[in-house]
Write a protein that holds these residues in place. Sequence first.
Motif, PDB file in Angstrom:
ATOM      1  N   ARG A 176       0.510 -20.838   8.830  1.00  0.00           N
ATOM      2  CA  ARG A 176       1.071 -21.205  10.258  1.00  0.00           C
ATOM      3  C   ARG A 176       2.620 -19.853  10.387  1.00  0.00           C
ATOM      4  O   ARG A 176       3.594 -19.396   9.497  1.00  0.00           O
ATOM      5  CB  ARG A 176       1.822 -22.452  10.021  1.00  0.00           C
ATOM      6  CG  ARG A 176       1.012 -23.139   9.630  1.00  0.00           C
ATOM      7  CD  ARG A 176       1.620 -24.623  10.184  1.00  0.00           C
ATOM      8  NE  ARG A 176       0.387 -26.098  10.592  1.00  0.00           N
ATOM      9  CZ  ARG A 176       0.549 -27.046  10.321  1.00  0.00           C
ATOM     10  NH1 ARG A 176       1.765 -27.604   9.886  1.00  0.00           N
ATOM     11  NH2 ARG A 176      -0.039 -27.684  10.349  1.00  0.00           N
ATOM     12  N   TYR A 198      -5.824 -24.643   2.710  1.00  0.00           N
ATOM     13  CA  TYR A 198      -5.752 -24.285   4.099  1.00  0.00           C
ATOM     14  C   TYR A 198      -6.458 -22.798   4.279  1.00  0.00           C
ATOM     15  O   TYR A 198      -6.329 -22.238   2.833  1.00  0.00           O
ATOM     16  CB  TYR A 198      -4.171 -24.274   4.257  1.00  0.00           C
ATOM     17  CG  TYR A 198      -4.046 -25.800   4.184  1.00  0.00           C
ATOM     18  CD1 TYR A 198      -4.368 -26.264   4.621  1.00  0.00           C
ATOM     19  CD2 TYR A 198      -2.638 -26.072   3.994  1.00  0.00           C
ATOM     20  CE1 TYR A 198      -3.881 -27.608   5.006  1.00  0.00           C
ATOM     21  CE2 TYR A 198      -2.008 -26.840   4.090  1.00  0.00           C
ATOM     22  CZ  TYR A 198      -2.694 -28.248   4.904  1.00  0.00           C
ATOM     23  OH  TYR A 198      -1.999 -29.325   4.362  1.00  0.00           O
ATOM     24  N   LYS A 242       7.851 -25.640   5.315  1.00  0.00           N
ATOM     25  CA  LYS A 242       8.845 -24.994   4.892  1.00  0.00           C
ATOM     26  C   LYS A 242       8.330 -25.460   3.181  1.00  0.00           C
ATOM     27  O   LYS A 242       8.535 -24.173   2.515  1.00  0.00           O
ATOM     28  CB  LYS A 242      10.155 -25.697   5.636  1.00  0.00           C
ATOM     29  CG  LYS A 242      11.145 -25.034   6.211  1.00  0.00           C
ATOM     30  CD  LYS A 242      12.750 -25.544   6.528  1.00  0.00           C
ATOM     31  CE  LYS A 242      12.661 -26.965   6.457  1.00  0.00           C
ATOM     32  NZ  LYS A 242      12.304 -28.140   7.907  1.00  0.00           N
ATOM     33  N   SER A 243       7.983 -26.375   2.884  1.00  0.00           N
ATOM     34  CA  SER A 243       7.574 -26.716   1.387  1.00  0.00           C
ATOM     35  C   SER A 243       7.478 -24.672   0.972  1.00  0.00           C
ATOM     36  O   SER A 243       6.874 -24.983  -0.250  1.00  0.00           O
ATOM     37  CB  SER A 243       7.591 -27.476   1.184  1.00  0.00           C
ATOM     38  OG  SER A 243       7.261 -28.628   2.401  1.00  0.00           O
ATOM     39  N   GLY A 261       8.208 -29.582  10.527  1.00  0.00           N
ATOM     40  CA  GLY A 261       6.892 -30.120  10.636  1.00  0.00           C
ATOM     41  C   GLY A 261       6.089 -28.631  10.722  1.00  0.00           C
ATOM     42  O   GLY A 261       5.201 -28.503  10.467  1.00  0.00           O
ATOM     43  N   HIS A 314      -4.979 -36.015   4.548  1.00  0.00           N
ATOM     44  CA  HIS A 314      -4.792 -35.572   5.628  1.00  0.00           C
ATOM     45  C   HIS A 314      -5.551 -36.777   6.803  1.00  0.00           C
ATOM     46  O   HIS A 314      -7.001 -36.285   6.604  1.00  0.00           O
ATOM     47  CB  HIS A 314      -3.928 -34.666   6.842  1.00  0.00           C
ATOM     48  CG  HIS A 314      -2.685 -34.594   5.961  1.00  0.00           C
ATOM     49  ND1 HIS A 314      -1.756 -33.547   5.763  1.00  0.00           N
ATOM     50  CD2 HIS A 314      -1.901 -35.255   4.806  1.00  0.00           C
ATOM     51  CE1 HIS A 314      -0.393 -33.088   5.757  1.00  0.00           C
ATOM     52  NE2 HIS A 314      -0.832 -33.965   4.075  1.00  0.00           N
ATOM     53  N   TYR A 346     -10.761 -28.576   5.764  1.00  0.00           N
ATOM     54  CA  TYR A 346      -9.168 -28.303   6.088  1.00  0.00           C
ATOM     55  C   TYR A 346      -7.977 -29.155   5.133  1.00  0.00           C
ATOM     56  O   TYR A 346      -8.859 -30.141   4.825  1.00  0.00           O
ATOM     57  CB  TYR A 346      -9.246 -28.423   7.260  1.00  0.00           C
ATOM     58  CG  TYR A 346      -7.000 -28.061   8.429  1.00  0.00           C
ATOM     59  CD1 TYR A 346      -7.529 -27.136   8.489  1.00  0.00           C
ATOM     60  CD2 TYR A 346      -7.020 -29.094   7.760  1.00  0.00           C
ATOM     61  CE1 TYR A 346      -6.106 -26.710   8.769  1.00  0.00           C
ATOM     62  CE2 TYR A 346      -5.241 -29.110   8.023  1.00  0.00           C
ATOM     63  CZ  TYR A 346      -5.136 -27.943   8.382  1.00  0.00           C
ATOM     64  OH  TYR A 346      -3.655 -28.035   9.797  1.00  0.00           O
ATOM     65  N   GLN A 362       4.904 -18.134   8.067  1.00  0.00           N
ATOM     66  CA  GLN A 362       4.751 -18.648   6.488  1.00  0.00           C
ATOM     67  C   GLN A 362       4.921 -16.860   5.708  1.00  0.00           C
ATOM     68  O   GLN A 362       4.895 -17.129   4.257  1.00  0.00           O
ATOM     69  CB  GLN A 362       4.310 -19.748   6.376  1.00  0.00           C
ATOM     70  CG  GLN A 362       4.606 -20.906   6.758  1.00  0.00           C
ATOM     71  CD  GLN A 362       3.393 -21.758   5.933  1.00  0.00           C
ATOM     72  OE1 GLN A 362       2.109 -21.283   6.630  1.00  0.00           O
ATOM     73  NE2 GLN A 362       3.648 -23.221   5.370  1.00  0.00           N
TER      74      GLN A 362
HETATM   75  P1  ADP Z   1       8.635 -29.135   7.253  1.00  0.00           P
HETATM   76  O1  ADP Z   1       8.995 -29.457   5.443  1.00  0.00           O
HETATM   77  O2  ADP Z   1       8.896 -28.138   7.119  1.00  0.00           O
HETATM   78  O3  ADP Z   1       8.866 -30.506   7.444  1.00  0.00           O
HETATM   79  P2  ADP Z   1       6.374 -29.624   5.465  1.00  0.00           P
HETATM   80  O4  ADP Z   1       7.054 -28.500   4.345  1.00  0.00           O
HETATM   81  O5  ADP Z   1       6.541 -30.778   4.402  1.00  0.00           O
HETATM   82  O6  ADP Z   1       7.374 -29.045   6.269  1.00  0.00           O
HETATM   83  O7  ADP Z   1       4.534 -29.147   6.262  1.00  0.00           O
HETATM   84  C1  ADP Z   1       4.424 -30.266   6.974  1.00  0.00           C
HETATM   85  C2  ADP Z   1       2.795 -30.018   6.774  1.00  0.00           C
HETATM   86  O8  ADP Z   1       2.944 -29.070   7.412  1.00  0.00           O
HETATM   87  C3  ADP Z   1       2.957 -30.748   5.417  1.00  0.00           C
HETATM   88  O9  ADP Z   1       1.796 -31.843   5.870  1.00  0.00           O
HETATM   89  C4  ADP Z   1       1.492 -29.635   5.406  1.00  0.00           C
HETATM   90  O10 ADP Z   1       0.616 -29.721   4.647  1.00  0.00           O
HETATM   91  C5  ADP Z   1       1.238 -28.446   6.696  1.00  0.00           C
HETATM   92  N1  ADP Z   1       0.771 -27.153   6.483  1.00  0.00           N
HETATM   93  C6  ADP Z   1       1.908 -26.462   6.397  1.00  0.00           C
HETATM   94  N2  ADP Z   1       1.881 -25.072   6.083  1.00  0.00           N
HETATM   95  C7  ADP Z   1       0.103 -25.119   6.400  1.00  0.00           C
HETATM   96  C8  ADP Z   1      -0.172 -24.375   6.969  1.00  0.00           C
HETATM   97  N3  ADP Z   1      -0.358 -23.250   6.448  1.00  0.00           N
HETATM   98  N4  ADP Z   1      -2.143 -25.198   6.831  1.00  0.00           N
HETATM   99  C9  ADP Z   1      -1.997 -26.077   7.190  1.00  0.00           C
HETATM  100  N5  ADP Z   1      -1.034 -27.272   7.350  1.00  0.00           N
HETATM  101  C10 ADP Z   1       0.217 -27.127   6.750  1.00  0.00           C
END
Ligand code: ADP
Length: 624
Positions: free
Chosen positions: A25, A21, A51-52, A48, A564, A586, A28
């Motif tokens: 977002r 990426y 968080k991870s 979404g 994805h 991406y 973060q």
């Molecule tokens: P949560 O646990 O908050 O629901 P995740 O950590 O699973 O969210 O992330 C949700 C989705 O967003 C994942 O598929 C991840 O790859 C995507 N994602 C996270 N950060 C970014 C980013 N900076 N740019 C693009 N996609 C992102």
Amino acid sequence: MSAPVIAPPAYHHLLRSVYGYETFRAGQEAIIAHVAAGGDAFVVMPTGIGKSMCYQLPAMCRPGVGVVISPLIALMHNQVEELRAKGVRAACLNSSLTPMEARDVEQRLLAGQLDLLYVAPERAVTPRFLELLEGVSIALFAIDEAHCVSQWGHDFRPEYMQLHVLAERHPNVPRIALTATADRVTRGDIVERLRLDRAQQFETSVNRPNIHYAVAAKDEPRQQLLRYLRERHPADSGLVYCQTRDRVEKTAEFLVKHGFPGVPYHAGLDAETRRRHQGLFERQEHVVLVATVAFGMGINRPDVRFVAHLDLPTSVEAYYQETGRAGRDGLPADAWMVYGLADIVTVRRRIADNGADEHRKMVEHRKLESLLGYCESTRCRRQVLLEYFGERMADACGNCDTCVQPVASWDGTIAAQKALSAVFRTNQRYGVAYLVDVLLGNASERIARNGHDRIKTFGVGADIPKAQWQSIFRQLVAGGWLQVDLGEYGTLSLTARGRALLKGEESLTLRSETVAAKQPAKRPTRSAPESTVPEEDRSLFEALRQTRRRLASENGVPAYVICHDTTLIDLARQRPHTAFDLKSIYGLGEAKITRYGEAFLEIIAENAKTAPFANAVSWTEGDL
Ligand code: ADP
Ligand code: ZN
């Protein structure tokens, strides 16, 4: 990959090289910077957004292993799978591992060969595990789904209460706790129980702009669902929530009968079937999982295109959490619900029977009222939702049913008075069906027998169609003018407010029934990812999708672990020729480029042969 000590902004580099990426977002980066520098954090971020990454990246930046407490085994496995596909040295420790496997993980942990270790909360606090950690360099502790520590949260897990022991044993290791939804009380509880008093709090807007919200009157829910799927999601995967096991089963069967891949999931199925069905949901390209709320927390799939509610959820929080499972990949997704008067009765009955004390019951009734307010709103749904969570949005969103098709409202005072009068003159002893017949002037045998064909209200509502009367009654109950007896017959009676309205002391505005379920707003009928691909790129997109399918089955992982849809879309648009070009795609980090890059380049080259400006592919490992 290794975990060298790198000063920030090393995480910028990792964002590209590991995740593929370009930008962070909302929110973060500040969190990652803070934790990477050794600070404690408490993060409230909607599902979404990502968080991870907020604990994964700092864990990779800091020396040692990041220990992640996560309550669900299935989710742990998925996350570990995804991290490994990105080349991260991740593992988990939980009860599903054989003793041999667990020992292997422990050895890698002790040898410093892990970047991230996922652990179930009950294991994390065992003396054995705590001792094991004594000999390990720890980058951070991450406590996922932190609301599980609070009895006010929606998934209380007693094991979480012990987690403060991690802070006591390792006072110098930064800790980050994360949750998607927590109201004020729950938040306070989390901070206190996890001893996070020194943590910086981070809060991201709960808005999920890519989710389209819609609520329609419930009529024949399964038929409505079928129509909705055919029109809006003919080839998409999604979730359908029902309140009871029986309805889950019947709805799944119904979908299969009509050609949709419906799969049931509820707590009454045996563990093996549940596991299998969850697996189908994670791995099958097109699947519609029909579930009670027993299913949910463990969902990692990013391309859930719709979440449909055939029954009313219990609260706005629950609704938001459930609908939040849609569209994690950022592509357009739908939250769609049908609801009717019977739902209100069911939920009220459940609250009455749940054995909670009076205070708790009152809280639950209030929560239900907020949810009903959302359902009946004539305003922008997103504004209503965000206000519930304490956020203000100045303008209507343009991406919900009431924005796309503004709801007409009308002065319902007189109609409501007729309805209330029908209730009153039949001595508050009947349900909606009977009362509607009285209003319409349908002299059924029962009505005649009771002499209700001779009361003043009989037939005064003949100018309004039956469906509209049902909607009026529903709105009167939802708004608190009428109350429903929770017994078997659903008898309606007037509340104090209802009496005031009947006496002409109040007036009210009603919503004209939405016809959204029957005539959806004009939106593409293709699956969402496909519809965002320009016509000229579609055949390539489809070919790439097939390649991904093959790679997924060869590697025994779900398709989204390979990449994805957003990555496929970018590939189809950019048509890279070399491994170097892939670096700007991406969602492709270095590990994925090495593993799958060639397969994607080949298919792009093949596709180009049929196009006028075919270009040769040059692939060498050295390009990376
Ligand atoms: P949560 O646990 O908050 O629901 P995740 O950590 O699973 O969210 O992330 C949700 C989705 O967003 C994942 O598929 C991840 O790859 C995507 N994602 C996270 N950060 C970014 C980013 N900076 N740019 C693009 N996609 C992102
Ligand atoms: Zn809106």
